[in-house]
Design a protein around this motif. Structure first.
Motif, PDB file in Angstrom:
ATOM      1  N   GLY A 191      -4.526  -0.842  -9.196  1.00 55.67           N
ATOM      2  CA  GLY A 191      -3.150  -1.323  -9.344  1.00 55.67           C
ATOM      3  C   GLY A 191      -3.124  -2.834  -9.463  1.00 55.67           C
ATOM      4  N   GLY A 193      -0.360  -4.635  -9.774  1.00 57.14           N
ATOM      5  CA  GLY A 193       1.001  -5.103  -9.505  1.00 57.14           C
ATOM      6  C   GLY A 193       0.945  -6.204  -8.454  1.00 57.14           C
ATOM      7  N   VAL A 194       2.069  -6.409  -7.778  1.00 61.30           N
ATOM      8  CA  VAL A 194       2.172  -7.538  -6.846  1.00 61.30           C
ATOM      9  C   VAL A 194       1.125  -7.457  -5.729  1.00 61.30           C
ATOM     10  CG1 VAL A 194       3.805  -8.868  -5.468  1.00 61.30           C
ATOM     11  CG2 VAL A 194       4.642  -7.389  -7.263  1.00 61.30           C
ATOM     12  N   ILE A 195       1.020  -6.305  -5.101  1.00 60.49           N
ATOM     13  CA  ILE A 195       0.097  -6.191  -3.972  1.00 60.49           C
ATOM     14  C   ILE A 195      -1.346  -6.339  -4.439  1.00 60.49           C
ATOM     15  CG2 ILE A 195      -0.815  -4.598  -2.214  1.00 60.49           C
ATOM     16  CD1 ILE A 195       2.011  -3.606  -1.752  1.00 60.49           C
ATOM     17  N   GLU A 198      -2.113 -10.014  -5.233  1.00 60.44           N
ATOM     18  CA  GLU A 198      -2.198 -10.868  -4.039  1.00 60.44           C
ATOM     19  C   GLU A 198      -3.506 -10.630  -3.280  1.00 60.44           C
ATOM     20  OE1 GLU A 198       2.546 -11.692  -3.161  1.00 60.44           O
ATOM     21  OE2 GLU A 198       1.435 -10.517  -1.702  1.00 60.44           O
ATOM     22  N   VAL A 213      -8.269  -2.657 -11.299  1.00 58.75           N
ATOM     23  CA  VAL A 213      -8.128  -1.588 -12.288  1.00 58.75           C
ATOM     24  C   VAL A 213      -6.636  -1.311 -12.463  1.00 58.75           C
ATOM     25  CG1 VAL A 213      -8.668   0.818 -12.823  1.00 58.75           C
ATOM     26  CG2 VAL A 213     -10.316  -0.572 -11.530  1.00 58.75           C
ATOM     27  N   GLU A 214      -6.112  -1.605 -13.630  1.00 59.05           N
ATOM     28  CA  GLU A 214      -4.663  -1.464 -13.868  1.00 59.05           C
ATOM     29  C   GLU A 214      -4.430  -0.505 -15.030  1.00 59.05           C
ATOM     30  OE1 GLU A 214      -1.502  -2.363 -12.758  1.00 59.05           O
ATOM     31  OE2 GLU A 214      -0.882  -1.296 -14.560  1.00 59.05           O
ATOM     32  N   ALA A 215      -3.514   0.449 -14.815  1.00 55.87           N
ATOM     33  CA  ALA A 215      -3.262   1.472 -15.834  1.00 55.87           C
ATOM     34  C   ALA A 215      -2.579   0.911 -17.082  1.00 55.87           C
ATOM     35  CB  ALA A 215      -2.399   2.581 -15.227  1.00 55.87           C
ATOM     36  N   MET A 216      -1.715  -0.072 -16.892  1.00 58.52           N
ATOM     37  CA  MET A 216      -1.005  -0.642 -18.043  1.00 58.52           C
ATOM     38  C   MET A 216      -1.921  -1.653 -18.754  1.00 58.52           C
ATOM     39  SD  MET A 216       2.067   0.762 -17.675  1.00 58.52           S
ATOM     40  CE  MET A 216       3.388  -0.229 -18.322  1.00 58.52           C
ATOM     41  N   PRO A 221       2.769  -5.993 -14.840  1.00 56.86           N
ATOM     42  CA  PRO A 221       3.430  -5.528 -16.064  1.00 56.86           C
ATOM     43  C   PRO A 221       4.933  -5.796 -16.106  1.00 56.86           C
ATOM     44  CG  PRO A 221       2.035  -3.797 -15.121  1.00 56.86           C
ATOM     45  CD  PRO A 221       2.090  -4.896 -14.110  1.00 56.86           C
ATOM     46  N   ALA A 285      -3.179   0.212  -4.489  1.00 62.19           N
ATOM     47  CA  ALA A 285      -1.924  -0.559  -4.531  1.00 62.19           C
ATOM     48  C   ALA A 285      -1.136  -0.117  -5.752  1.00 62.19           C
ATOM     49  CB  ALA A 285      -2.221  -2.049  -4.575  1.00 62.19           C
ATOM     50  N   VAL A 286      -0.689   1.125  -5.724  1.00 65.60           N
ATOM     51  CA  VAL A 286      -0.031   1.713  -6.901  1.00 65.60           C
ATOM     52  C   VAL A 286       1.455   1.982  -6.647  1.00 65.60           C
ATOM     53  CG1 VAL A 286      -2.154   2.732  -7.798  1.00 65.60           C
ATOM     54  CG2 VAL A 286      -0.746   4.054  -6.207  1.00 65.60           C
ATOM     55  N   GLY A 287       2.052   1.187  -5.802  1.00 65.43           N
ATOM     56  CA  GLY A 287       3.486   1.326  -5.546  1.00 65.43           C
ATOM     57  C   GLY A 287       3.767   1.887  -4.166  1.00 65.43           C
ATOM     58  N   MET A 333      11.488  -3.720  -4.838  1.00 65.15           N
ATOM     59  CA  MET A 333      11.403  -3.717  -3.374  1.00 65.15           C
ATOM     60  C   MET A 333      11.064  -5.124  -2.898  1.00 65.15           C
ATOM     61  SD  MET A 333       9.630  -0.066  -2.701  1.00 65.15           S
ATOM     62  CE  MET A 333       8.876   0.159  -4.282  1.00 65.15           C
ATOM     63  N   LEU A 334      12.075  -5.853  -2.528  1.00 69.01           N
ATOM     64  CA  LEU A 334      11.905  -7.261  -2.170  1.00 69.01           C
ATOM     65  C   LEU A 334      12.693  -7.538  -0.900  1.00 69.01           C
ATOM     66  CD1 LEU A 334      12.590  -8.599  -5.768  1.00 69.01           C
ATOM     67  CD2 LEU A 334      10.362  -8.567  -4.635  1.00 69.01           C
ATOM     68  N   ALA A 365       8.613 -12.938  -6.648  1.00 66.77           N
ATOM     69  CA  ALA A 365       7.596 -13.918  -6.262  1.00 66.77           C
ATOM     70  C   ALA A 365       6.284 -13.226  -5.926  1.00 66.77           C
ATOM     71  CB  ALA A 365       8.081 -14.706  -5.046  1.00 66.77           C
TER      72      ALA A 365
HETATM   73  P1  NAI Z   1       3.811  -2.315  -8.130  1.00 68.05           P
HETATM   74  O1  NAI Z   1       4.737  -1.285  -8.624  1.00 68.05           O
HETATM   75  O2  NAI Z   1       4.191  -3.742  -8.161  1.00 68.05           O
HETATM   76  O3  NAI Z   1       2.427  -2.229  -8.922  1.00 68.05           O
HETATM   77  C1  NAI Z   1       1.659  -1.070  -8.983  1.00 68.05           C
HETATM   78  C2  NAI Z   1       0.765  -1.184 -10.200  1.00 68.05           C
HETATM   79  O4  NAI Z   1      -0.156  -0.107 -10.171  1.00 68.05           O
HETATM   80  C3  NAI Z   1       1.518  -1.096 -11.509  1.00 68.05           C
HETATM   81  O5  NAI Z   1       1.174  -2.186 -12.319  1.00 68.05           O
HETATM   82  C4  NAI Z   1       1.068   0.242 -12.101  1.00 68.05           C
HETATM   83  O6  NAI Z   1       0.992   0.195 -13.509  1.00 68.05           O
HETATM   84  C5  NAI Z   1      -0.308   0.410 -11.483  1.00 68.05           C
HETATM   85  N1  NAI Z   1      -0.764   1.791 -11.318  1.00 68.05           N
HETATM   86  C6  NAI Z   1      -0.055   2.857 -10.896  1.00 68.05           C
HETATM   87  N2  NAI Z   1      -0.852   3.943 -10.829  1.00 68.05           N
HETATM   88  C7  NAI Z   1      -2.100   3.537 -11.195  1.00 68.05           C
HETATM   89  C8  NAI Z   1      -3.368   4.193 -11.307  1.00 68.05           C
HETATM   90  N3  NAI Z   1      -3.515   5.472 -10.991  1.00 68.05           N
HETATM   91  N4  NAI Z   1      -4.433   3.477 -11.735  1.00 68.05           N
HETATM   92  C9  NAI Z   1      -4.293   2.159 -12.025  1.00 68.05           C
HETATM   93  N5  NAI Z   1      -3.125   1.503 -11.931  1.00 68.05           N
HETATM   94  C10 NAI Z   1      -2.041   2.178 -11.517  1.00 68.05           C
HETATM   95  O7  NAI Z   1       3.409  -1.833  -6.663  1.00 68.05           O
HETATM   96  P2  NAI Z   1       2.627  -2.563  -5.513  1.00 68.05           P
HETATM   97  O8  NAI Z   1       1.844  -3.719  -6.020  1.00 68.05           O
HETATM   98  O9  NAI Z   1       1.918  -1.484  -4.795  1.00 68.05           O
HETATM   99  O10 NAI Z   1       3.791  -3.123  -4.611  1.00 68.05           O
HETATM  100  C11 NAI Z   1       4.737  -2.224  -4.044  1.00 68.05           C
HETATM  101  C12 NAI Z   1       6.080  -2.872  -3.881  1.00 68.05           C
HETATM  102  O11 NAI Z   1       6.045  -3.838  -2.865  1.00 68.05           O
HETATM  103  C13 NAI Z   1       6.546  -3.534  -5.147  1.00 68.05           C
HETATM  104  O12 NAI Z   1       7.822  -3.049  -5.487  1.00 68.05           O
HETATM  105  C14 NAI Z   1       6.623  -4.973  -4.804  1.00 68.05           C
HETATM  106  O13 NAI Z   1       7.744  -5.586  -5.387  1.00 68.05           O
HETATM  107  C15 NAI Z   1       6.698  -5.003  -3.287  1.00 68.05           C
HETATM  108  N6  NAI Z   1       5.971  -6.173  -2.825  1.00 68.05           N
HETATM  109  C16 NAI Z   1       6.468  -7.407  -3.089  1.00 68.05           C
HETATM  110  C17 NAI Z   1       5.751  -8.523  -2.740  1.00 68.05           C
HETATM  111  C18 NAI Z   1       6.295  -9.846  -3.099  1.00 68.05           C
HETATM  112  O14 NAI Z   1       7.446  -9.952  -3.451  1.00 68.05           O
HETATM  113  N7  NAI Z   1       5.486 -10.907  -3.064  1.00 68.05           N
HETATM  114  C19 NAI Z   1       4.463  -8.434  -2.069  1.00 68.05           C
HETATM  115  C20 NAI Z   1       4.031  -7.098  -1.878  1.00 68.05           C
HETATM  116  C21 NAI Z   1       4.767  -6.030  -2.247  1.00 68.05           C
END
Ligand code: NAI
Length: 481
Positions: A191, A193-195, A198, A213-216, A221, A285-287, A333-334, A365
């Motif tokens: 994943g 994404g944000v997590i 970071e 490893v990112e799916a997109m 994205p 870290a896939v959401g 989710m913020l 952010a």
């Molecule tokens: P995310 O939704 O931001 O990112 C998850 C990523 O994983 C996406 O890019 C997706 O395409 C990818 N993905 C999904 N399934 C996959 C797979 N099987 N293989 C590879 N890639 C895959 O979710 P994330 O990073 O887990 O964060 C969760 C939530 O927590 C988010 O909504 C985020 O906004 C919030 N958060 C915000 C922070 C901040 O504002 N600084 C810090 C940490 C979390």
């Protein structure tokens, strides 16, 4: 028979939505309580925003001293990183903030019930589904709260993927990663994404070999494509491996006592062949998913859509006296959004206007090195929405303060409506991006045009001058390019 107590509003969950909403409700004269099963402050304070940023700061400081100190004349031999000390400092920051929240509860005369809160059916104690039982662990007979209004603010938890079951040691959620008592020598992060971004930054700063490893087809994205490109460039320069357009092969997972290996396949055919990656740990870290199990939703008419509690534009669920805000109603989710949503819900409860937070004004952010922050539409989103788009970009390389700080990667990009000069979105990657976006949030809510962003005088030398220049560059009037 359980004891009953009456309230104007009860919050289920004491995170940035619940405790902020409760303080606001108390200020508006409402008799208020919070039910929290763990600790006040929620995920943000204990397993999210605050602890990760505390560790990111420690890691960044270490890298700066180790890799760049000499360039500044700071010669420190034998620098090493003490993870346990960094963890202890993180705990101190959390404790200080948690104490602050307890003080706010006392000051606002807000009752805090420690235990699991569940919505009861309408029949038992009150004619509505609003009554809440609170059961502290081990107590057979809890308290029953009779609120006129309820705000569900129970937050979210990490999602997992099939075949990769978190074990807290090798296969990690972000909660587990925070609790590790060691820095992995190598890590795979599923994943981007944000997590994911970071943690990649943090572990890399501490010397780990990191693969994302990112799916997109790009990191982050949801951000402007130019930001994703720059982030990838800088991450790769820092030695982070980025595999996009790639997914995990569920059959190729092997978790051993001393490490693990995973097979990753490209999504589109022809690009690359499958590859087996090995590492000490994998972070999933896939959401995130809503915390809605076991809160008594089945005793109500509340609807759940795609795993999130459905609300109207006043944050009311299908039970009009029960509201839901924050992560539990879905992305984005913020923490800062959750707090604002809670205040809007309270306003409606108190007979004021309330109403949905305007998504155009919610900043995002990401606290990696480099930081990423943005607000409003990306260039592609603006074009898709039918705007005639003009953009203006200025790099930090031409900014004196960025050079002084030794952090000149990145840029500021304005996305502007070519007809009205209204600012549709601003995207920042680089030093203090997460602080710089604050002034844009104010400018946008006050409807400032690109020219006004460019006309505002910033002190010299500051990073904020890049804001001026990027805004002026929309009409080709920047000086330093
Ligand atoms: P995310 O939704 O931001 O990112 C998850 C990523 O994983 C996406 O890019 C997706 O395409 C990818 N993905 C999904 N399934 C996959 C797979 N099987 N293989 C590879 N890639 C895959 O979710 P994330 O990073 O887990 O964060 C969760 C939530 O927590 C988010 O909504 C985020 O906004 C919030 N958060 C915000 C922070 C901040 O504002 N600084 C810090 C940490 C979390």
């Amino acid at each position: 028979m359980s004891e009953t107590r009456e309230y104007d509003v009860v919050f289920l969950g004491g995170g940035p939505a619940g405790y902020v909403g409760a303080v606001y409700a108390a200020k508006l004269g409402l008799k208020t309580a919070i039910v929290e099963r763990e600790r006040l402050g929620g995920t943000c304070l204990h397993r999210g925003c605050i602890p990760t940023k505390s560790l990111l700061r420690a890691a960044e400081l270490y890298r700066t001293v180790r890799e760049r100190g000499e360039a500044f004349g700071v010669v420190a031999d034998g620098v090493r990183f003490d993870w346990n000390r960094a963890q202890a400092r993180k705990a101190e920051v959390i404790a200080t903030l948690e104490k602050g929240i307890h003080y706010l509860m006392k000051k606002g005369r807000i009752d805090v019930y420690h235990g699991t809160g569940r919505l009861l059916g309408p029949s038992i104690f009150s004619p509505t589904a609003g009554a809440i039982s609170v059961l502290a662990e081990g107590e057979a007979d809890g308290v029953v709260l009779l609120p006129k209004h309820v705000v569900i603010a129970t937050g979210s938890k990490p999602r997992s993927i099939p075949g990769l079951v978190p074990d807290g040691r090798r296969v990690l959620t972000s909660d587990d990663a925070l609790a590790l008592d060691f820095v992995p020598r190598s890590a795979i992060i599923i994943g981007g994404g944000v997590i994911g971004v970071e943690w990649a930054s943090l572990w890399r700063d501490l010397g780990a070999e990191v693969t994302i490893v990112e799916a997109m087809d790009r990191l982050l994205p949801g951000e402007d494509e130019s930001i994703s490109r720059e982030l990838r460039r800088v991450f790769q320069k820092r030695g982070i491996r980025v595999l996009t357009d790639a997914t995990l092969d569920a059959l190729g997972i092997e978790v051993r006592e001393d490490g693990l290996s995973l097979t990753v396949r490209p999504n589109s055919s022809g690009a690359r062949s499958a590859e087996t990656l090995s590492a000490d740990v994998v972070l999933v870290a896939v959401g995130r998913a809503a915390n809605i199990d076991d809160i008594g939703l089945k005793n109500t008419k509340i609807r759940v859509e795609n795993g999130w509690i459905a609300v109207n534009d006043r944050y009311q669920t299908a039970e009009p006296h029960i509201y839901a805000v924050g992560d539990v109603i879905g992305p984005p989710m913020l923490a800062h959004l959750a707090s604002h949503e809670a205040k809007r819900a309270v306003e409606h409860i108190a007979g004021r206007r309330g109403g949905r937070v305007d998504p155009r004004f919610v900043p995002r952010a990401t606290y990696a090195s480099p930081e990423v922050a943005s607000i409003g539409l990306t260039e592609n989103e603006a074009r898709a929405a039918g705007y005639a788009v003009k953009t203006g970009t200025m790099t930090f390389r031409s900014n004196g303060k960025a050079l002084i700080e030794g952090e000149a990667d990145g840029f500021v990009k304005f996305v502007v409506d070519a007809e009205t000069s209204d600012v549709l979105g601003v995207h920042v990657i680089g030093p203090r991006a997460t602080e710089l976006i604050g002034e844009v949030a104010l400018g946008m809510i006050m409807d400032a045009a690109a020219e006004e962003f460019g006309e505002a005088i910033r002190p010299h030398p500051t990073l904020s001058e890049t804001m001026t220049e990027a805004a002026l560059s929309v009409h080709g009037m920047e000086i330093h390019a």
